[in-house]
Structures are given as C-alpha cells and as structure tokens.
Write a protein that holds these residues in place. Structure first.
Motif, PDB file in Angstrom:
ATOM      1  N   THR A 116       0.930  -1.278   0.057  1.00  0.00           N
ATOM      2  CA  THR A 116       0.055  -0.023   0.087  1.00  0.00           C
ATOM      3  C   THR A 116       0.970   1.206  -0.011  1.00  0.00           C
ATOM      4  O   THR A 116       2.123   1.139   0.149  1.00  0.00           O
ATOM      5  N   ILE A 117       0.284   2.511  -0.280  1.00  0.00           N
ATOM      6  CA  ILE A 117       1.019   3.490  -0.285  1.00  0.00           C
ATOM      7  C   ILE A 117       1.747   3.939   0.970  1.00  0.00           C
ATOM      8  O   ILE A 117       2.759   4.443   1.189  1.00  0.00           O
ATOM      9  N   GLU A 118       0.630   3.776   2.034  1.00  0.00           N
ATOM     10  CA  GLU A 118       0.956   4.096   3.301  1.00  0.00           C
ATOM     11  C   GLU A 118       2.327   3.490   3.853  1.00  0.00           C
ATOM     12  O   GLU A 118       3.017   3.791   4.394  1.00  0.00           O
ATOM     13  N   GLN A 119       2.130   1.971   3.503  1.00  0.00           N
ATOM     14  CA  GLN A 119       3.382   1.107   3.869  1.00  0.00           C
ATOM     15  C   GLN A 119       4.604   1.504   3.247  1.00  0.00           C
ATOM     16  O   GLN A 119       5.802   1.605   3.990  1.00  0.00           O
ATOM     17  N   THR A 120       4.270   1.974   2.101  1.00  0.00           N
ATOM     18  CA  THR A 120       5.754   2.506   1.088  1.00  0.00           C
ATOM     19  C   THR A 120       6.233   3.732   1.733  1.00  0.00           C
ATOM     20  O   THR A 120       7.505   3.738   1.797  1.00  0.00           O
ATOM     21  N   GLU A 121       5.412   4.599   1.971  1.00  0.00           N
ATOM     22  CA  GLU A 121       6.005   5.858   2.610  1.00  0.00           C
ATOM     23  C   GLU A 121       6.592   5.712   3.852  1.00  0.00           C
ATOM     24  O   GLU A 121       7.623   6.339   4.013  1.00  0.00           O
ATOM     25  N   ARG A 122       5.987   4.976   4.481  1.00  0.00           N
ATOM     26  CA  ARG A 122       6.613   4.613   5.950  1.00  0.00           C
ATOM     27  C   ARG A 122       8.126   4.089   5.816  1.00  0.00           C
ATOM     28  O   ARG A 122       8.855   4.135   6.515  1.00  0.00           O
ATOM     29  N   ALA A 123       8.023   2.814   4.868  1.00  0.00           N
ATOM     30  CA  ALA A 123       9.201   2.356   4.600  1.00  0.00           C
ATOM     31  C   ALA A 123      10.196   3.122   4.040  1.00  0.00           C
ATOM     32  O   ALA A 123      11.584   3.251   4.385  1.00  0.00           O
ATOM     33  N   TRP A 124      10.201   4.008   3.218  1.00  0.00           N
ATOM     34  CA  TRP A 124      10.945   4.991   2.815  1.00  0.00           C
ATOM     35  C   TRP A 124      11.449   5.865   3.695  1.00  0.00           C
ATOM     36  O   TRP A 124      12.797   6.441   3.455  1.00  0.00           O
ATOM     37  N   VAL A 125      10.834   6.303   4.663  1.00  0.00           N
ATOM     38  CA  VAL A 125      11.603   7.306   5.813  1.00  0.00           C
ATOM     39  C   VAL A 125      12.543   6.323   6.353  1.00  0.00           C
ATOM     40  O   VAL A 125      13.884   6.894   6.443  1.00  0.00           O
ATOM     41  N   VAL A 126      12.406   5.134   6.739  1.00  0.00           N
ATOM     42  CA  VAL A 126      13.456   4.147   7.155  1.00  0.00           C
ATOM     43  C   VAL A 126      14.610   4.226   6.629  1.00  0.00           C
ATOM     44  O   VAL A 126      15.764   4.400   6.949  1.00  0.00           O
ATOM     45  N   LEU A 127      14.274   3.919   5.214  1.00  0.00           N
ATOM     46  CA  LEU A 127      15.542   3.425   4.273  1.00  0.00           C
ATOM     47  C   LEU A 127      16.224   4.731   3.932  1.00  0.00           C
ATOM     48  O   LEU A 127      17.400   4.753   3.760  1.00  0.00           O
ATOM     49  N   SER A 143       1.152  -3.088  -9.507  1.00  0.00           N
ATOM     50  CA  SER A 143       1.077  -2.319  -8.265  1.00  0.00           C
ATOM     51  C   SER A 143       0.080  -1.281  -8.531  1.00  0.00           C
ATOM     52  O   SER A 143      -0.423  -1.058  -9.660  1.00  0.00           O
ATOM     53  N   THR A 144      -0.402  -0.609  -7.562  1.00  0.00           N
ATOM     54  CA  THR A 144      -1.403   0.351  -7.450  1.00  0.00           C
ATOM     55  C   THR A 144      -0.756   1.701  -8.461  1.00  0.00           C
ATOM     56  O   THR A 144       0.312   1.856  -8.407  1.00  0.00           O
ATOM     57  N   ALA A 145      -1.853   2.553  -8.887  1.00  0.00           N
ATOM     58  CA  ALA A 145      -1.207   3.837  -9.298  1.00  0.00           C
ATOM     59  C   ALA A 145      -0.507   4.682  -8.275  1.00  0.00           C
ATOM     60  O   ALA A 145       0.484   5.393  -8.822  1.00  0.00           O
ATOM     61  N   ALA A 146      -0.959   4.656  -7.248  1.00  0.00           N
ATOM     62  CA  ALA A 146      -0.300   5.465  -6.053  1.00  0.00           C
ATOM     63  C   ALA A 146       1.206   5.133  -5.885  1.00  0.00           C
ATOM     64  O   ALA A 146       2.116   6.004  -5.889  1.00  0.00           O
ATOM     65  N   ILE A 147       1.329   3.814  -6.026  1.00  0.00           N
ATOM     66  CA  ILE A 147       2.861   3.277  -5.760  1.00  0.00           C
ATOM     67  C   ILE A 147       3.527   3.803  -7.152  1.00  0.00           C
ATOM     68  O   ILE A 147       4.558   4.113  -6.966  1.00  0.00           O
ATOM     69  N   LYS A 351      -3.337  14.120 -10.319  1.00  0.00           N
ATOM     70  CA  LYS A 351      -2.239  14.351  -9.454  1.00  0.00           C
ATOM     71  C   LYS A 351      -1.375  12.911  -9.521  1.00  0.00           C
ATOM     72  O   LYS A 351      -0.087  13.031  -9.929  1.00  0.00           O
ATOM     73  N   THR A 352      -2.109  11.998  -9.433  1.00  0.00           N
ATOM     74  CA  THR A 352      -1.449  10.467  -9.232  1.00  0.00           C
ATOM     75  C   THR A 352      -1.066  10.286 -10.592  1.00  0.00           C
ATOM     76  O   THR A 352       0.055   9.666 -10.919  1.00  0.00           O
ATOM     77  N   THR A 353      -1.812  10.451 -11.677  1.00  0.00           N
ATOM     78  CA  THR A 353      -1.665  10.177 -13.010  1.00  0.00           C
ATOM     79  C   THR A 353      -0.334  10.974 -13.561  1.00  0.00           C
ATOM     80  O   THR A 353       0.545  10.560 -14.348  1.00  0.00           O
ATOM     81  N   LYS A 354      -0.267  12.094 -13.097  1.00  0.00           N
ATOM     82  CA  LYS A 354       0.862  12.969 -13.733  1.00  0.00           C
ATOM     83  C   LYS A 354       2.087  12.491 -13.072  1.00  0.00           C
ATOM     84  O   LYS A 354       3.039  12.166 -13.971  1.00  0.00           O
TER      85      LYS A 354
END
Ligand code: 13P
Ligand code: SF4
Length: 367
Positions: A116-127, A143-147, A351-354
């Motif tokens: 999910t995008i929430e999990q990905t953003e949280r992971a990105w902070v740690v990485l 994957s979703t459009a948000a990812i 915004k997501t599309t762009k």
C-alpha cells in the motif's frame, strides 16, 4: 449498511445473465462490438479465460497491453479484460476523453495489494535514514497507481517482466541501490541475473516494518519488498525434481514471478511473452512443463498440438482474480455501455496520473 454489503449490492450481476445461453451472450457481444466499431476496444491479458479472450481486439502481456493502450487514440471506450492495475495503467496512458471500464471491480491482483502507499511511504522514511539519497524505487507494473506515482516522484520507474533486466540495469546507472516493489521474486531473479549476489539483497517486511538481513547494512544493493504472486509461488523445486526423475526429456519453462530456487532449477525462464514465443518456435515434439497461469498453459496446449504442453503443477489453479472477468461480466458491461452507462469506470486522479506517468514513461520510452 456496511461498506462490504454496499459493494456486494453494487456488484451483483442481474439474474437474467444466468438464464441466457452461452450462444445468446456471445451473439449480444458480437452485436454490440459491431455497433460500436472502432469506438470500442477490448484488450485482453493472456491469462484471461478463453470465453473472454475470443472477443479481445488485442491480446498481450502487461507490457504489450500498456503500449497498446497508449497507442490507441481512436477508442472512446476501452473495456479492459485484465485486472485492476492494468485498467488503471490504461487510464493513465490514454486521453481524458477515453473511458476505461473493468467488467468486474473484484478483478484485483493479490500481489499489487501487498504494497500500500502508506506502507511504502513509512518504509521510505526508514530507508532514507539508513541509506540517504542512494536508493531508487522501481515498481513492477503489478502495483497500484499510487505506488507508480511514488516511484515517479522519486526518479524511479515501472518495470514489467519483459523489460525488468533492462530497467534494473538502468536503475543502477541512476543510484547505488534499489527498492524493488512489490514482487520480491521478480526483483531477486532479475538482480541475480545481472550479477547482484543473494547476500547483497535484503527483504523489506511491510507488516513487521523492518529490513530482514543479517548482513552489514552498507553491503545491501537491492531491497526487495516482501510481496509475491499467489499463483506463481505455487511452483516448487520438488515438482521439478519429480519431473526430472519421471520425464528427463521434458523441458521446464517458468515465469520469473516464481521463487528463485525454482527459476534456477528450470531450463528456461522469462515473461509471459517470452514463454509464448519460446514454445511457438520450439521443434515439433518438444514436451513442456510450464510454470505460469493455467488459462494460458491450456490455451498454448490447444494452439500448438505439435508440442506436448502441460502445467508444471498438476494441481494448478488459475489466477482467481483474472478469472472474475467472465462471459457474463463482459456482456453485462457491454449491454450497459449500449444503454449509455459507464459501468465500473476506472479513473485515476490527475495528480497521481501525472506522477505515475513519469514512472511509466521512463519505462515505455526506453528502446
Ligand atoms: P506479464 O504479463 O508481465 O508477464 O505478467 C504476468 C502477470 O502476472 C500479470 O499479472
Ligand atoms: Fe496478480 Fe499473480 Fe494474478 Fe498476475 S497472476 S494478476 S501477479 S495474482
């Protein structure tokens, strides 16, 4: 009323389709296709049922369907016979006046749901804390459009199984390390083929929210998201070993969504397109055990009777979400379209599309 109950109500297909014969449904589809002409376009993924694929204007794997959607500027209505992420991609690559419809909204992808995008953003902070600005995100198109938008935002790209090698190679020209979402197997198999050692890869567990590795953190070059395809994970080394004992001449060909040890033990591995082309070009009489989705394996067996083609897993089940699109849902969507109703339109916000298009175009524009 609970959201799930509401969804179930919206989703319920009218009774009349259960009482129509197969021939009646097929002739309604042909009639509507004829009526709409070029205004209607039906792309179909290779894993779809035969009853649906017979009406596809084009068939293809994920990469081909993304390219075809981008190139098709004539169709006003695109009734996408595939899964949700493919319909989203088609919407993002087509013009605003083109409408993408998914005949059944429940045709999702269990792998895409694993990031999910929430999990990905949280992971990105740690990485980012661990590695600073040395990582590039790459996402499998599953994957979703948000990812995809996340990858676009941070300079990354999408990949498909057909171009994963090329895209991972490119990614290493941009940054020292990669975050590969959401399929750990495609990521591992591709990086390994490009010379990255297994001990230079670590798995990010989005549930435990941590990097799984016992190696020095600075040695890690590829961070693999802990996701997988529930269809391709069912192929095992034991199935190959048994086959080698019983039928030593049978050739094993598998999709790179299969686990690494299965890909290593197989004779050949590659995308859906690669599997089809390899079987098509093989000498008559070749016996194949194929490690990919069952609808495709069965279709190949019918199309190439001069070869013997079977599934590597005799108890193989099809991709259940792909199979949600059946004759009934296709005719239902088309009859509603004929009445002027866009049923299950797939529309990704601007915004997501762009941002997602940045990631998609970095892939599609690479020769
Ligand atoms: P490709 O079409 O890229 O081979 O991917 C297979 C798949 O699992 C699609 O969902
Ligand atoms: Fe998703 Fe696997 Fe089905 Fe493809 S085959 S749509 S990756 S669950």
């Amino acid at each position: 009323m609970k959201l799930l109950d509401q969804l179930n109500q919206v989703e319920r297909i009218p009774e009349k389709y259960a009482s129509m014969t197969k021939e009646e449904k097929e002739s309604r589809i042909l009639e509507i296709k004829e009526k709409f002409g070029k205004r209607l376009y039906i792309p179909g993924h290779h894993y779809q049922r035969d009853e649906v694929i017979q009406f596809a204007d084009s068939t293809g794997d994920s990469l081909q369907l993304a390219q075809l959607s981008q190139d098709n500027t004539d169709a006003e209505f695109i009734v996408f016979c595939g899964v949700h992420f493919m319909a989203e991609t088609a919407d993002m690559l087509t013009k605003d006046n083109q409408h993408v419809i998914l005949p059944d909204l429940k045709a999702g992808c269990s792998m895409a749901d694993m990031a999910t995008i929430e999990q990905t953003e949280r992971a990105w902070v740690v990485l980012q804390e661990l590695y600073g600005d040395s990582i590039l995100p790459l996402t499998y198109v599953n994957s979703t459009a948000a990812i995809k938008a996340f990858c676009g935002r941070y300079g990354g790209a999408t990949v498909t199984s057909s171009n994963a090698m090329k895209m991972v190679e490119w990614a290493f020209t941009q940054k020292e390390r990669l975050l590969f979402l959401p399929d750990q197997h495609l990521g591992r198999n591709t990086a390994f083929d490009l010379g990255v050692k297994l001990e230079e890869m670590a798995v990010w567990d989005p549930i435990a929210h941590k990097l799984e590795t016992d190696k020095p953190i600075e040695d890690i070059k590829v961070i693999l998201w802990k996701g997988h395809c529930s269809v391709h994970e069912k192929f095992t080394v034991e199935q190959i070993n048994q086959l080698r004992e019983e039928e030593p001449d049978t050739k094993v060909i598998v999709h790179p969504e299969c686990p690494h040890e299965v890909v290593e033990r197989a004779d050949l591995n590659g995308s859906t397109h690669y599997i089809i082309e390899t079987i098509k070009k093989s000498v008559p009489g070749t016996v194949w055990a194929v490690g990919t989705e069952m609808n495709l394996v069965k279709r190949l067996a019918t199309q190439y009777p001069e070869q013997t083609i079977k599934s590597l897993n005799p108890n193989m089940c099809p991709c259940l979400t792909m199979n949600r699109i059946d004759l009934d849902h296709l005719v239902w969507s088309l009859e509603l379209l004929e009445e002027g109703t866009l049923h299950h339109p797939i529309r990704v916000d601007e915004k997501t599309t762009k941002e997602a298009r940045l990631a998609l175009e970095r892939m599609l524009n690479r020769p």
